[in-house]
Design a protein around this motif. Structure first.
Motif, PDB file in Angstrom:
ATOM      1  N   ASP A 212      29.449 -36.816  -1.054  1.00 27.11           N
ATOM      2  CA  ASP A 212      28.147 -36.885  -0.390  1.00 27.11           C
ATOM      3  C   ASP A 212      27.936 -38.302   0.120  1.00 27.11           C
ATOM      4  OD1 ASP A 212      27.938 -34.375  -1.353  1.00 27.11           O
ATOM      5  OD2 ASP A 212      26.054 -34.673  -2.429  1.00 27.11           O
ATOM      6  N   GLY A 213      27.241 -38.422   1.250  1.00 30.95           N
ATOM      7  CA  GLY A 213      26.811 -39.739   1.692  1.00 30.95           C
ATOM      8  C   GLY A 213      25.657 -40.204   0.821  1.00 30.95           C
ATOM      9  N   MET A 214      25.615 -41.500   0.496  1.00 30.31           N
ATOM     10  CA  MET A 214      24.556 -41.997  -0.382  1.00 30.31           C
ATOM     11  C   MET A 214      24.087 -43.371   0.075  1.00 30.31           C
ATOM     12  SD  MET A 214      24.480 -42.193  -4.535  1.00 30.31           S
ATOM     13  CE  MET A 214      24.384 -40.415  -4.612  1.00 30.31           C
ATOM     14  N   LEU A 215      22.763 -43.497   0.184  1.00 32.66           N
ATOM     15  CA  LEU A 215      22.119 -44.775   0.482  1.00 32.66           C
ATOM     16  C   LEU A 215      21.112 -45.066  -0.620  1.00 32.66           C
ATOM     17  CD1 LEU A 215      21.247 -44.448   4.294  1.00 32.66           C
ATOM     18  CD2 LEU A 215      23.079 -45.828   3.310  1.00 32.66           C
ATOM     19  N   ALA A 216      20.953 -46.347  -0.971  1.00 28.62           N
ATOM     20  CA  ALA A 216      19.928 -46.752  -1.934  1.00 28.62           C
ATOM     21  C   ALA A 216      19.144 -47.912  -1.332  1.00 28.62           C
ATOM     22  CB  ALA A 216      20.556 -47.147  -3.262  1.00 28.62           C
ATOM     23  N   ILE A 258      16.576 -38.979   8.514  1.00 26.51           N
ATOM     24  CA  ILE A 258      17.079 -38.969   7.140  1.00 26.51           C
ATOM     25  C   ILE A 258      16.140 -39.723   6.205  1.00 26.51           C
ATOM     26  CG2 ILE A 258      18.951 -39.868   5.687  1.00 26.51           C
ATOM     27  CD1 ILE A 258      20.869 -39.150   7.927  1.00 26.51           C
ATOM     28  N   TYR A 259      15.548 -40.832   6.691  1.00 24.44           N
ATOM     29  CA  TYR A 259      14.685 -41.679   5.850  1.00 24.44           C
ATOM     30  C   TYR A 259      13.282 -41.093   5.705  1.00 24.44           C
ATOM     31  CZ  TYR A 259      11.836 -45.727   4.550  1.00 24.44           C
ATOM     32  OH  TYR A 259      10.944 -46.576   3.941  1.00 24.44           O
ATOM     33  N   ASP A 260      12.641 -40.784   6.804  1.00 24.40           N
ATOM     34  CA  ASP A 260      11.312 -40.138   6.839  1.00 24.40           C
ATOM     35  C   ASP A 260      10.319 -40.814   5.894  1.00 24.40           C
ATOM     36  OD1 ASP A 260       9.438 -38.362   7.742  1.00 24.40           O
ATOM     37  OD2 ASP A 260       9.957 -36.809   6.292  1.00 24.40           O
ATOM     38  N   ASN A 261      10.232 -42.144   5.965  1.00 25.71           N
ATOM     39  CA  ASN A 261       9.275 -42.931   5.178  1.00 25.71           C
ATOM     40  C   ASN A 261       9.462 -42.797   3.665  1.00 25.71           C
ATOM     41  OD1 ASN A 261       7.925 -44.070   7.408  1.00 25.71           O
ATOM     42  ND2 ASN A 261       6.756 -42.182   7.681  1.00 25.71           N
ATOM     43  N   VAL A 279      19.629 -32.984   3.314  1.00 19.56           N
ATOM     44  CA  VAL A 279      19.180 -34.282   2.793  1.00 19.56           C
ATOM     45  C   VAL A 279      18.343 -34.104   1.532  1.00 19.56           C
ATOM     46  CG1 VAL A 279      17.817 -36.352   3.301  1.00 19.56           C
ATOM     47  CG2 VAL A 279      19.215 -35.312   5.085  1.00 19.56           C
ATOM     48  N   ASN A 280      18.597 -34.983   0.544  1.00 16.44           N
ATOM     49  CA  ASN A 280      17.751 -35.098  -0.651  1.00 16.44           C
ATOM     50  C   ASN A 280      17.288 -36.547  -0.756  1.00 16.44           C
ATOM     51  OD1 ASN A 280      18.223 -32.366  -1.786  1.00 16.44           O
ATOM     52  ND2 ASN A 280      20.312 -33.107  -1.981  1.00 16.44           N
ATOM     53  N   ARG A 281      15.982 -36.743  -0.936  1.00 12.82           N
ATOM     54  CA  ARG A 281      15.442 -38.101  -1.124  1.00 12.82           C
ATOM     55  C   ARG A 281      14.735 -38.148  -2.480  1.00 12.82           C
ATOM     56  NH1 ARG A 281      14.230 -37.292   4.314  1.00 12.82           N
ATOM     57  NH2 ARG A 281      12.154 -36.522   3.757  1.00 12.82           N
ATOM     58  N   MET A 282      15.077 -39.169  -3.285  1.00 12.88           N
ATOM     59  CA  MET A 282      14.526 -39.269  -4.641  1.00 12.88           C
ATOM     60  C   MET A 282      13.984 -40.667  -4.899  1.00 12.88           C
ATOM     61  SD  MET A 282      17.749 -37.325  -6.390  1.00 12.88           S
ATOM     62  CE  MET A 282      18.806 -38.072  -5.123  1.00 12.88           C
ATOM     63  N   PRO A 283      12.654 -40.874  -4.827  1.00  8.21           N
ATOM     64  CA  PRO A 283      12.077 -42.150  -5.261  1.00  8.21           C
ATOM     65  C   PRO A 283      12.252 -42.287  -6.774  1.00  8.21           C
ATOM     66  CG  PRO A 283      10.530 -40.891  -3.913  1.00  8.21           C
ATOM     67  CD  PRO A 283      11.635 -39.966  -4.296  1.00  8.21           C
ATOM     68  N   ILE A 284      12.750 -43.432  -7.230  1.00 12.60           N
ATOM     69  CA  ILE A 284      13.058 -43.633  -8.652  1.00 12.60           C
ATOM     70  C   ILE A 284      12.344 -44.894  -9.143  1.00 12.60           C
ATOM     71  CG2 ILE A 284      14.899 -44.125 -10.309  1.00 12.60           C
ATOM     72  CD1 ILE A 284      16.801 -42.613  -8.486  1.00 12.60           C
ATOM     73  N   LYS A 285      11.767 -44.782 -10.349  1.00 17.14           N
ATOM     74  CA  LYS A 285      11.145 -45.936 -10.983  1.00 17.14           C
ATOM     75  C   LYS A 285      12.180 -46.612 -11.866  1.00 17.14           C
ATOM     76  CE  LYS A 285       6.936 -47.285 -13.463  1.00 17.14           C
ATOM     77  NZ  LYS A 285       5.691 -46.796 -14.106  1.00 17.14           N
ATOM     78  N   THR A 286      12.427 -47.899 -11.638  1.00 18.23           N
ATOM     79  CA  THR A 286      13.452 -48.617 -12.393  1.00 18.23           C
ATOM     80  C   THR A 286      12.898 -49.094 -13.723  1.00 18.23           C
ATOM     81  OG1 THR A 286      12.915 -50.736 -11.354  1.00 18.23           O
ATOM     82  CG2 THR A 286      14.547 -49.355 -10.258  1.00 18.23           C
ATOM     83  N   CYS A 292      12.807 -47.763  -6.345  1.00 21.06           N
ATOM     84  CA  CYS A 292      13.840 -47.729  -5.315  1.00 21.06           C
ATOM     85  C   CYS A 292      13.935 -46.295  -4.795  1.00 21.06           C
ATOM     86  CB  CYS A 292      15.189 -48.224  -5.844  1.00 21.06           C
ATOM     87  SG  CYS A 292      15.948 -47.130  -7.069  1.00 21.06           S
ATOM     88  N   LEU A 293      14.652 -46.133  -3.714  1.00 13.51           N
ATOM     89  CA  LEU A 293      14.796 -44.821  -3.095  1.00 13.51           C
ATOM     90  C   LEU A 293      16.274 -44.502  -2.959  1.00 13.51           C
ATOM     91  CD1 LEU A 293      13.485 -42.391  -1.559  1.00 13.51           C
ATOM     92  CD2 LEU A 293      13.836 -43.719   0.533  1.00 13.51           C
ATOM     93  N   VAL A 294      16.682 -43.345  -3.468  1.00 15.38           N
ATOM     94  CA  VAL A 294      18.063 -42.894  -3.342  1.00 15.38           C
ATOM     95  C   VAL A 294      18.085 -41.710  -2.378  1.00 15.38           C
ATOM     96  CG1 VAL A 294      20.066 -41.933  -4.525  1.00 15.38           C
ATOM     97  CG2 VAL A 294      18.666 -43.670  -5.655  1.00 15.38           C
ATOM     98  N   ILE A 295      18.931 -41.803  -1.355  1.00 11.59           N
ATOM     99  CA  ILE A 295      19.072 -40.728  -0.371  1.00 11.59           C
ATOM    100  C   ILE A 295      20.517 -40.246  -0.406  1.00 11.59           C
ATOM    101  CG2 ILE A 295      18.811 -40.066   2.048  1.00 11.59           C
ATOM    102  CD1 ILE A 295      17.054 -42.541   2.452  1.00 11.59           C
ATOM    103  N   ASN A 296      20.709 -38.959  -0.659  1.00 11.24           N
ATOM    104  CA  ASN A 296      22.069 -38.421  -0.534  1.00 11.24           C
ATOM    105  C   ASN A 296      22.056 -37.256   0.451  1.00 11.24           C
ATOM    106  OD1 ASN A 296      20.894 -36.682  -2.789  1.00 11.24           O
ATOM    107  ND2 ASN A 296      22.841 -35.657  -2.446  1.00 11.24           N
ATOM    108  N   PHE A 297      23.142 -37.105   1.165  1.00 13.44           N
ATOM    109  CA  PHE A 297      23.178 -36.125   2.258  1.00 13.44           C
ATOM    110  C   PHE A 297      24.616 -35.696   2.488  1.00 13.44           C
ATOM    111  CE2 PHE A 297      22.941 -40.510   3.602  1.00 13.44           C
ATOM    112  CZ  PHE A 297      24.045 -40.672   4.417  1.00 13.44           C
TER     113      PHE A 297
END
Length: 641
Positions: A212-216, A258-261, A279-286, A292-297
């Protein structure tokens, strides 16, 4: 041999560096010692960082605080203990007597209880706080004016300045155990850092290797991780986007899909650069309180290929449902009602009980329900409960362990319920199950687990059960040949598939469809009216299976009279004669007892099957006007919905 840890030490006095060298023999570490404090120590620490000369720093007091704030290096602080302070106060009184002054930096990195010292040592002294060099000189000057002649300090530079005022300076020394503790903590800090780095490297390797493609992105929208698959799918270069705010990238207008704010989403299909992505977008509390925001697609085309591969594997194993609702041929109201009801059932996870005469297409409905459900990518397993003897059926349904019986396969064998995990199991002719297997099936439904024959462990299974029977299970329950509790577990959603005689309007369509499946039927278009009427006059006790046999027989023999269809009519007549059917009798329908409204609805539905597309014929047969028929049909349809 493990690589030695490099420890940088800022020694506030000569004896301190001597103790460090002595203690250092007990650790697998290299020491870089500088006799510097405060600002000079910060400059040296920055140089260490640039040249990667040390891994961790050991320092004391304000120097440790300043270094920790100034450079990105772990700092282990040498504690100034109560024992160190009390020992120094005792020495000061013994050497010089009172009055005594104590210089303390305002940051006060160590916790000192001066009132306790005064009480325990029976000694009086004044406290002078300072925050910088200028403030320090003023405090020393004030102490001298107040008659102080002995000054205690924790920094060597303070001691030097105190000498200029003609006072007796005494320096607070750290004991050996405090220094040893700081060095041990420094080693421990590096061990943890190295473990974290190794874990981060492993995690990075895993994330880089996933398909999967992944951006953080950090809280501000800056990209801090991008794996190779994301580069490939998005057409971006990692070195050009890492550290950059996503909104500042040149192609942000395309990335916006892909980002959509950064809003949370699961399984959204978006279009990027002319390609579809899931696309899956997951805001995560560290753990540090940030976000942070993790996007996988991944590409839709790849998902489709994976699904095709899975379905091919299931097909190769024979665990695939081939039919869909679109494969069910017919347009009679009775059939349409059943299909509509079955589609609703497909959207649930409940057990379905399909009833109907033999040959009506119950398995066709079972497969269609599976293929339209959320389990459609899972296996579909079908078993005829009447086709296998009792002992063999048990081992087939639940599997068996090695040595369970003579001839058992080495290593055992998974049962059909295990094979159907994540999908559906179709149990045809379930009314033929023996009481023992009925009890075991009830447990599977209730507990969602099976135990293999000869086994001693339970295996959890996630299976939807679709059962069917051509017998009246209610009557079987009354006769005690079928368990009542199992009947209610199975009959959550009931589906009745009408026999062919109750939807006579579908006979011509079905027959032509069955002929088309053969290589050459010799029939173009529709059948003559007299042939259709003859087909309808036969009750078809074998239902669609019997109609299919007729089609196959007809194709094998061929038609001698393409205009009059004498061969086909002869075959139908032979069926009628063989089954002793009196075609002179008026068409009959069979209606189950119910309320008046239910009986009327069933009558209208069956008569509609006898007169497809002919409202006038229906009205005439029922002895009512077309207006009344229209009104009753509307009421019947509303009742079915």
């Amino acid at each position: 041999m493990a690589k030695k840890i490099r420890i940088g030490v800022f020694a506030p006095y000569r004896e301190f560096s001597g103790l460090v060298k002595k203690i250092g023999r007990d650790f697998n570490a290299e020491f870089v010692i500088e006799h510097l404090i405060l600002g000079d120590a910060v400059k040296a620490a920055r140089k260490w960082l640039r040249e990667e000369a040390v891994d961790v720093v050991v320092a004391r007091g304000p120097t440790a605080q300043m270094v920790e704030k100034a450079v990105d290096l772990p700092v282990s602080v040498v504690d100034i203990t109560n024992f160190d302070v009390m020992n120094t106060l005792h020495q000061a009184r013994a050497l010089y007597g009172a009055p005594i002054g104590f210089l303390v930096h305002r940051s006060n990195p160590f916790k000192l209880n001066f009132d306790t010292y005064k009480e325990m040592l029976n000694i009086d002294f004044n406290i002078y706080n300072y925050k910088n060099g200028t403030d320090l000189l003023e405090q020393i000057d004030l102490a001298c004016v107040q008659g102080i002649r002995t000054m205690i300090a924790t920094g060597s530079c303070i001691v030097e300045k105190a000498r200029d005022w003609d006072v007796n300076p005494i320096f607070v020394h750290s004991n050996e155990e405090s220094i040893r503790g700081a060095v041990a903590r420094a080693v421990q800090m590096m061990d943890i850092k190295q473990e974290n780095r190794a874990f981060a490297d492993r995690l990075s390797t895993i994330l880089k290797s996933i398909h999967d493609g992944m951006l953080a992105l950090d809280e501000g929208g800056a990209i801090f991780f991008c794996n190779p698959m994301a580069e490939q799918l998005l057409g971006l270069r990692r070195e050009e986007i890492l550290g950059q705010n996503i909104k500042n990238l040149q192609n942000f207008s395309e990335l916006m899909a892909i980002y959509d704010n950064g809003t949370r989403v699961t399984g959204e299909i978006v279009l990027y650069a002319g390609k579809e992505f899931l696309v899956n977008r997951m805001p995560i509390k560290t753990s540090g309180g940030g976000r942070c925001l993790v996007i996988n697609f991944q590409g839709i085309s790849k998902i489709r290929k994976m699904e095709e591969s899975i379905r091919q594997k299931l097909h190769d194993k024979g665990l695939l449902a081939k039919y869909h609702f679109t494969d069910i041929v017919g347009r009679s109201p009775a059939l349409i009602d059943v299909i509509t009801q079955a589609r609703k059932y497909a959207k649930t996870m409940s057990t379905v009980m399909i009833t109907g005469e033999s040959g009506t297409g119950k398995e066709l409905f079972a497969q269609s329900i599976h293929n339209e459900s959320s389990r459609c990518t899972g296996p579909f397993v079908a078993v005829n409960c009447a086709a296998l003897p009792e002992n063999l059926l048990e081992s087939e349904l639940f599997g068996y362990e090695e040595g369970a019986f003579t001839g058992a396969r080495r290593g055992g064998k998974p049962g059909l319920f295990e094979l159907a995990h994540g999908g559906s199991i179709f149990m045809d002719e379930i009314s033929e199950l023996c009481p023992q297997l009925q009890a075991r099936l009830l447990r599977v439904i209730q507990q969602k687990e099976v135990m293999r024959v000869g086994g001693n462990r339970v295996i959890p299974v996630d299976v939807r059960i679709i059962a069917s029977s051509n017998r009246n299970l209610s009557e079987a329950v009354k006769k005690a040949t079928f368990r009542e509790d199992l009947f209610y577990r199975l009959n959550v959603l009931s589906l009745y598939v009408p026999p062919l005689r109750e939807r006579a309007g579908d006979i011509q369509v079905l027959f032509l469809h069955l002929l088309k499946r053969k290589e050459d039927s010799g029939i173009q278009g529709h059948l003559p009216k007299q042939v259709v009427e003859k087909l309808k006059s036969y009750p078809w006790p074998g239902n669609i299976r019997e109609l299919e046999n007729l089609a196959e027989r007809y194709c094998a023999i061929g038609e001698d009279d393409p205009q009059g269809f004498t061969t086909l009519q002869s075959l139908i007549s032979r069926l009628i004669d063989n089954n002793h059917v009196d075609v002179s009798k008026k068409p009959q329908i069979t209606v189950d007892v119910g309320t008046i409204d239910e009986i009327e609805t069933r009558i209208i539905g069956q008569v509609a099957g006898l007169y497809p597309g002919s409202r006038e014929g229906m009205a005439k047969k029922l002895g009512i006007s077309r207006t009344t028929l229209w009104r009753r049909l509307k009421t019947a349809n509303q009742g079915r919905n």
